[in-house]
Design a protein around this motif. Sequence first.
Motif, mmCIF file in Angstrom:
data_model
loop_
_atom_site.group_PDB
_atom_site.id
_atom_site.type_symbol
_atom_site.label_atom_id
_atom_site.label_comp_id
_atom_site.label_asym_id
_atom_site.label_seq_id
_atom_site.Cartn_x
_atom_site.Cartn_y
_atom_site.Cartn_z
ATOM 1 N N SER A 73 60.340 36.932 22.610
ATOM 2 C CA SER A 73 62.237 36.934 22.349
ATOM 3 C C SER A 73 62.449 37.045 23.978
ATOM 4 C CB SER A 73 62.404 38.055 21.550
ATOM 5 O OG SER A 73 61.935 37.592 20.136
ATOM 6 N N TYR A 74 62.261 36.429 25.255
ATOM 7 C CA TYR A 74 62.077 36.591 26.330
ATOM 8 C C TYR A 74 63.794 35.737 26.399
ATOM 9 C CZ TYR A 74 59.258 40.275 28.180
ATOM 10 O OH TYR A 74 58.419 41.350 28.667
ATOM 11 N N SER A 75 64.349 35.309 25.590
ATOM 12 C CA SER A 75 64.729 34.204 25.055
ATOM 13 C C SER A 75 67.064 34.579 25.151
ATOM 14 C CB SER A 75 65.072 32.344 25.532
ATOM 15 O OG SER A 75 64.411 32.987 24.296
#
Length: 107
Positions: A73-75
Motif C-alpha cells: 500500500s505504498y501507492s
Amino acid sequence: MHSRASEVPEEPFCSWFLSACVILFHNKLIQGLGGFDDNIFLYLENLDLSMRFTKAGHSMIGIPEATADHFNSYSASKSLKLYWRKDWNFAWSQSYLAEKHRGRNDM
C-alpha cells in the motif's frame, strides 16, 4: 486452508503455486493460457495463473535465492476507505476464483 511452509527450501523446487511479485514466464506460454484474467482487478491473479499452469500440465520451479521486497500500500495514503476497498477486492477475487475453478455448485 494452507499456511507458510515451516522450512525454507535451500535448492530450486517444484510447486503448484508461485507468487507473481517476482516471476519469469515465456510470453508465448502465458498468452497460450489466455494471459492474466482481465476480470481480476486486484489480488489472487497469481493464484489464478498458477492454477491454470498446473491444470495445463506445466511445472513451476521456485528459486529460493530469488527475493524481492514488497511494500504494501505504498501507492495510496492509508485510510479506512483504502482498507475497505482492499478487503472487498480480496473477497471478490476469492469468490470469483472459487466459481471459475470449481464451479458455482461446489462453492
